[in-house]
Design a protein around this motif. Sequence first.
Motif, PDB file in Angstrom:
ATOM      1  N   ARG A  38       0.932  -0.914   0.073  1.00 33.36           N
ATOM      2  CA  ARG A  38       0.073   0.055   0.009  1.00 33.36           C
ATOM      3  C   ARG A  38       0.868   1.200  -0.101  1.00 33.36           C
ATOM      4  NH1 ARG A  38      -3.845  -2.796   3.660  1.00 33.36           N
ATOM      5  NH2 ARG A  38      -5.546  -3.180   2.306  1.00 33.36           N
ATOM      6  N   TRP A  74      -8.787   4.105  -5.058  1.00 30.47           N
ATOM      7  CA  TRP A  74      -8.306   2.744  -5.099  1.00 30.47           C
ATOM      8  C   TRP A  74      -8.334   2.028  -3.738  1.00 30.47           C
ATOM      9  CZ3 TRP A  74      -7.096  -0.187  -9.168  1.00 30.47           C
ATOM     10  CH2 TRP A  74      -6.760   0.514 -10.463  1.00 30.47           C
ATOM     11  N   HIS A  75      -8.037   2.773  -2.865  1.00 29.39           N
ATOM     12  CA  HIS A  75      -8.290   2.027  -1.611  1.00 29.39           C
ATOM     13  C   HIS A  75      -9.518   1.357  -1.224  1.00 29.39           C
ATOM     14  CE1 HIS A  75      -7.325   1.346   2.444  1.00 29.39           C
ATOM     15  NE2 HIS A  75      -8.332   1.944   3.005  1.00 29.39           N
ATOM     16  N   ALA A  78     -10.127  -1.513  -4.033  1.00 29.59           N
ATOM     17  CA  ALA A  78      -9.485  -2.830  -3.593  1.00 29.59           C
ATOM     18  C   ALA A  78     -10.325  -3.863  -3.023  1.00 29.59           C
ATOM     19  CB  ALA A  78      -8.460  -2.543  -2.425  1.00 29.59           C
ATOM     20  N   HIS A 135     -12.369  -5.356  -6.206  1.00 34.85           N
ATOM     21  CA  HIS A 135     -11.375  -5.383  -7.494  1.00 34.85           C
ATOM     22  C   HIS A 135     -11.595  -6.811  -8.057  1.00 34.85           C
ATOM     23  CE1 HIS A 135      -8.404  -5.465 -10.465  1.00 34.85           C
ATOM     24  NE2 HIS A 135      -7.949  -6.328  -9.847  1.00 34.85           N
ATOM     25  N   ILE A 166      -4.632  -5.808  -6.959  1.00 34.14           N
ATOM     26  CA  ILE A 166      -5.229  -4.984  -7.623  1.00 34.14           C
ATOM     27  C   ILE A 166      -4.449  -4.824  -9.102  1.00 34.14           C
ATOM     28  CG2 ILE A 166      -6.231  -2.823  -8.107  1.00 34.14           C
ATOM     29  CD1 ILE A 166      -6.388  -2.700  -5.166  1.00 34.14           C
ATOM     30  N   GLU A 179      -2.517   4.062  -8.238  1.00 34.65           N
ATOM     31  CA  GLU A 179      -3.308   4.888  -6.919  1.00 34.65           C
ATOM     32  C   GLU A 179      -3.004   6.167  -7.010  1.00 34.65           C
ATOM     33  OE1 GLU A 179      -2.020   1.171  -4.594  1.00 34.65           O
ATOM     34  OE2 GLU A 179      -1.072   2.101  -6.328  1.00 34.65           O
TER      35      GLU A 179
END
Length: 164
Positions: A16, A32-33, A36, A39, A88, A128
Amino acid sequence: MEFVLEDRAAAIPISRLPPPENVWQRFQYTFWHLYAYVHSPARDFLLRIKLIKHKGRQDYLFGKIADGKTFSEFLAHLGGYGFGNHFIAWEDDDEAISLRRLDGAHFQYHLRIFKDGEVRGHYEYAPETHFIRHLKKRIWEKRQFNFADFLDGWIVPAEKAAKK
């Protein structure tokens, strides 16, 4: 020999990025967090209904895991260099695990290890913080010299394997 990873999450920590300072990149990071969590099922669904396509293995073959080296030892070695699970991502045919090592907040070294021991990788933008550049592959480089720092002694390079 086939390499199988029964529990990806337990084998190596998730990679991360720290939250970026730029407002737009922080927005992408937050997306993106949250993304996740959905995904893998979203990717698999879009592939199944043929809205997106992905077959085969991506470019930049480095070689195969060397004889006498185990999958677990190789993952531990890469973990020592800061590689973490990067789920991801596309999942290539017969992929055992996708790993990345961050290079600051903007770039990543991305490795894929396959069930047959093959190792492929590339250097690229981190999704990200640079989603569009990542998708368009603005930077997509083999950087074999850089990867050699992580892989030397652990893989048989593709050129040597082909000569056998």
